[in-house]
Design an enzyme around this catalytic site. Structure first.
Site, PDB file in Angstrom:
ATOM      1  N   LEU A 275       0.908  -1.150  -0.001  1.00  0.00           N
ATOM      2  CA  LEU A 275       0.057   0.052  -0.009  1.00  0.00           C
ATOM      3  C   LEU A 275       0.907   1.283   0.054  1.00  0.00           C
ATOM      4  O   LEU A 275       0.257   2.325   0.085  1.00  0.00           O
ATOM      5  CB  LEU A 275      -0.842  -0.131   1.235  1.00  0.00           C
ATOM      6  CG  LEU A 275      -2.078  -1.023   1.273  1.00  0.00           C
ATOM      7  CD1 LEU A 275      -2.780  -1.040   2.597  1.00  0.00           C
ATOM      8  CD2 LEU A 275      -2.965  -0.857   0.206  1.00  0.00           C
ATOM      9  N   ARG A 276       2.336   1.156  -0.205  1.00  0.00           N
ATOM     10  CA  ARG A 276       2.922   2.061  -0.319  1.00  0.00           C
ATOM     11  C   ARG A 276       2.722   3.049  -1.493  1.00  0.00           C
ATOM     12  O   ARG A 276       2.801   4.406  -1.326  1.00  0.00           O
ATOM     13  CB  ARG A 276       4.569   1.970   0.015  1.00  0.00           C
ATOM     14  CG  ARG A 276       5.412   3.273   0.185  1.00  0.00           C
ATOM     15  CD  ARG A 276       6.769   2.709   0.247  1.00  0.00           C
ATOM     16  NE  ARG A 276       7.087   2.446   1.527  1.00  0.00           N
ATOM     17  CZ  ARG A 276       7.633   0.962   1.745  1.00  0.00           C
ATOM     18  NH1 ARG A 276       7.823   0.228   0.905  1.00  0.00           N
ATOM     19  NH2 ARG A 276       7.786   0.507   3.118  1.00  0.00           N
ATOM     20  N   ALA A 277       2.445   2.543  -2.406  1.00  0.00           N
ATOM     21  CA  ALA A 277       2.233   3.251  -3.624  1.00  0.00           C
ATOM     22  C   ALA A 277       0.778   4.241  -3.470  1.00  0.00           C
ATOM     23  O   ALA A 277       1.005   5.474  -4.022  1.00  0.00           O
ATOM     24  CB  ALA A 277       1.916   2.317  -4.924  1.00  0.00           C
TER      25      ALA A 277
END
Length: 698
Positions: A275-277
């Site tokens: 979920l970093r993107a």
């Protein structure tokens, strides 16, 4: 001291300019990785950005630039008095050199004073100097992986830690991180790529007028740096004011639920990991809105943010180039996804015509320009006119020395009589790569950290201790106590404490893994093409290249065929370049084995002068035949002896196949002093599939 090159005076590079400014507005975006060819002003633009950053207030005398309004309670120079005077500093630009050590990056503890005097003597590193400023890493892809990990951890957490044998120091480390790299010199691992917030690809303009303007401005700057900077000072001042205004507006920017869902939809459509993107894209979109003076994120912000935050997160294997499919991006950004088409190709058919043809009188029915028979026999051409003449099927490939199709050529003669006339064959695609077995250099090295051969490294398991030759970075506590114990009575010890002297200190010797130089020497002669083995051979070498990427090696490629050999790829960290050269490798001609080995010897000799600590591993891919020169086999054996005498570790990959085998590759391996492996022996698993490929190729 002359003025630096102004940020506003740099020509082009709009994406890089925007990415840097967005990080200046919101450091939480996570930094910028700039990828591009050499000579594209990457470093110039990064250094120019520092002049635009707002000044910072800091506690006087604090080595960690603590904010007087909110000093760090854990600051090693603290605690700071709330009434202590402050000072205004220019935002610092700190550059991390490629050869930096861990202690230079995070700081170091004087362990000798900590043990002998009981004090924490901490020397700050570059992370402390960069706090509340800009940290620039040129050639970040050449930095050791463990340093990149430390760097990105500090950037993500906002703190830096120094741990030494139970003694620890923590300090704040929040900075704008910018890394530049030339992909030709090697890639970052996907895990490290993902830690950079944004990535921008830069390339020199191919427009003559724009290139001329770049040169014109650079020459003007070199002739009068201060005068040139003064002419652009107003533009830079306007940018600096805009950055401050956007920073002030940033807390008031709202990300509506509709746009947040658009962010999530785009990231899901491109199948990015984790979920970093999503977080980076959302933060970038918020910074974009603030930069444009708006308090609400719009769809255009999400699109621009995705173009900066997602390309480097799309790589699925090391040889994939970063990038986004624009059509797919447009589809994911739509407010309402298009409904799926029904399975029935003709859900609303026309009523049958008078002849039962199902609507043959429609303009695009059968025989019309859009009908199913358009390209078939008798079908109409574009616009309903007569059909164009059908393109004839391609002719079979012809041998360069004959007009007859290749399928009608007689079977190849023995290499001893026909190799000289063997034509050059076009490059063939590699077979599917597989997971390769570990090929390692014997002994214990001291090279760059990696994952291939045993080596003495700064990390890994402890195998012993020794007296330090410089500052102690890795204390061996047991060894230190053991060295001091026999002298306690002579030193007048009276209590439970241990009386230590500087000579008692021992540092740990640790064993880990190093990266090597893997030099491939690939036989591309007619004997490889005659048995249709090159596809399998390329698949094997590609598998070893993938293995070299994962183990952080440098790679090189020597090929030999015809009358000589060439260094197709000088030693580099870019295994992508090796894969590209391998894919374009043609075959044909005689087998100058000796020339290939001598070319490899010269390449290893030159590389040893450049990087003496990196041990080489020579991988010779051949069937062992030698057919060029007056004494081809004798010359090859002498060249192999030369490589063995130089101490080069080697592995011979035997490509010979068929019922009758001469065993020449095994003889070559004995001359080189290394093992011989068959193609099927290279795989760590999946041998059955490779054997099937070999049987099909033979």
């Amino acid at each position: 001291m002359s003025a630096g090159y102004p940020f506003s005076a740099i020509v082009g590079l709009a994406d890089l300019r925007l990415a840097l400014l967005l990080n200046a507005v919101s450091p939480g975006v996570g930094g910028v990785l700039v990828r591009g060819e050499k000579g594209t002003a990457k470093s110039t633009m990064v250094r120019a950005l520092a002049a635009l950053l707002p000044d910072t207030a800091a506690v006087s005398g604090c080595r960690f630039s603590c904010d007087p309004a909110a000093p760090d309670p854990a600051c090693p120079d603290g605690p700071h008095d709330a009434a202590a005077p402050g000072e205004t500093r220019r935002a610092r630009l700190v550059e991390l050199p490629v050869g930096a050590t861990e202690d230079r990056l995070v700081g170091s503890l004087d362990l000798e004073r900590a043990l002998a005097e009981g004090v924490k003597a901490y020397e700050p590193g570059l992370l402390a100097a960069a706090h509340r400023g800009l940290l620039y890493v040129d050639e970040v892809n050449l930095l050791h992986d463990h340093l990149v990990d430390l760097l990105l951890d500090a950037a993500a957490m906002g703190t830096a830690h120094v741990e030494r044998e139970g003694v620890s120091v923590r300090h704040a480390a929040r900075f704008l991180l910018v890394g530049t790299m030339n992909p030709e010199e090697g890639e970052l691992r996907p895990q490290l790529l993902d830690r950079f917030g944004l990535t921008v690809e830069v390339a020199a303009s191919r427009e003559p007028r724009e290139r001329a303007e770049v040169v014109r401005r650079r020459l003007a700057y070199e002739a009068d740096p201060d005068g040139f900077a003064a002419r652009w000072a107003e533009h830079d001042a306007a940018l600096a004011l805009r950055i401050e205004a956007a920073r002030a507006l940033l807390p008031d920017v709202v990300l509506p639920d509709a746009e947040l869902e658009r962010v999530a939809r785009v990231c899901a459509a491109f199948e990015v990991d984790g979920l970093r993107a999503d977080l980076v894209t959302a933060r970038t979109a918020i910074a974009l809105a603030a930069w444009h003076g708006r308090t609400e994120v719009e769809a255009s912000d999400v699109r621009q943010a995705a173009q900066l935050a997602l390309p480097h997160r799309r790589r699925r294997n090391p040889f994939d180039a970063p990038g986004l499919d624009q059509d797919k991006l447009d589809e994911a950004l739509r407010d309402e996804p298009e409904p799926d088409l029904p399975d029935d190709p003709d859900p609303d058919p026309e009523p049958d015509g008078p002849d039962g043809s199902g609507g043959s009188d429609r303009p695009d029915g059968p025989g019309g320009p859009g009908g199913p028979d358009q390209d078939g026999p008798g079908g109409g051409g574009p616009g309903g006119g007569p059909a164009p003449q059908e393109t004839a099927p391609p002719e079979p490939p012809r041998n360069a020395s004959s007009d007859a199709p290749a399928a009608e050529q007689p079977p190849p003669a023995r290499e001893s009589t026909a190799a000289a006339a063997a034509p050059e064959q076009p490059a063939v695609a590699a077979s599917e790569p597989f997971r390769a077995r570990l090929l390692a250099v014997p002994g214990l090295g001291q090279g760059a950290a990696g994952r291939r051969s045993r080596a003495e490294t700064g990390t890994g398991r402890t195998t012993g201790d020794r007296r330090p030759s410089g500052p102690v970075a890795r204390l061996h506590l047991v060894g230190t106590v053991r060295a001091a114990a026999p002298h306690q009575a002579a030193r007048g010890r009276r209590g439970p404490g241990l009386v230590l002297r500087r000579d008692d200190v021992r540092e740990a010797v640790r064993e880990g893994r190093e990266g090597n130089l893997v030099l491939f020497v690939v036989d591309a002669s007619g004997s490889m093409a005659a048995r249709a083995r090159m596809r399998t051979v390329k698949g094997a070498v590609l598998s070893l290249l993938l293995d070299a990427y994962q183990r952080r090696d440098k790679v090189g490629l020597v090929t030999f065929r015809g009358a000589g050999a060439e260094l197709a790829l000088p030693p580099t960290s870019s295994v992508e370049a090796g894969a590209a050269r391998l894919a374009a490798l043609p075959t044909g001609g005689r087998t100058p084995l000796a020339a290939g080995l001598l070319r490899a010897h010269e390449a290893l000799r030159v590389e040893h002068l450049r990087d003496p600590r990196r041990r080489p591993l020579l991988v010779v891919v051949t069937d062992g035949r030698a057919t060029h020169g007056p004494d081809p086999l004798g010359a090859a054996r002498r060249a192999a002896g030369l490589l063995a005498a130089a101490g080069n570790a080697s592995v011979v990959v035997d490509c010979e196949s068929g019922p009758v085998r001469l065993g020449l590759a095994a003889r070559l391996a004995a001359d080189l002093g290394g093992p011989v492996l068959g193609l099927a022996d290279l795989a760590a698993d999946g041998l059955a599939g490779l054997v099937r490929d070999l049987r099909a190729a033979g």
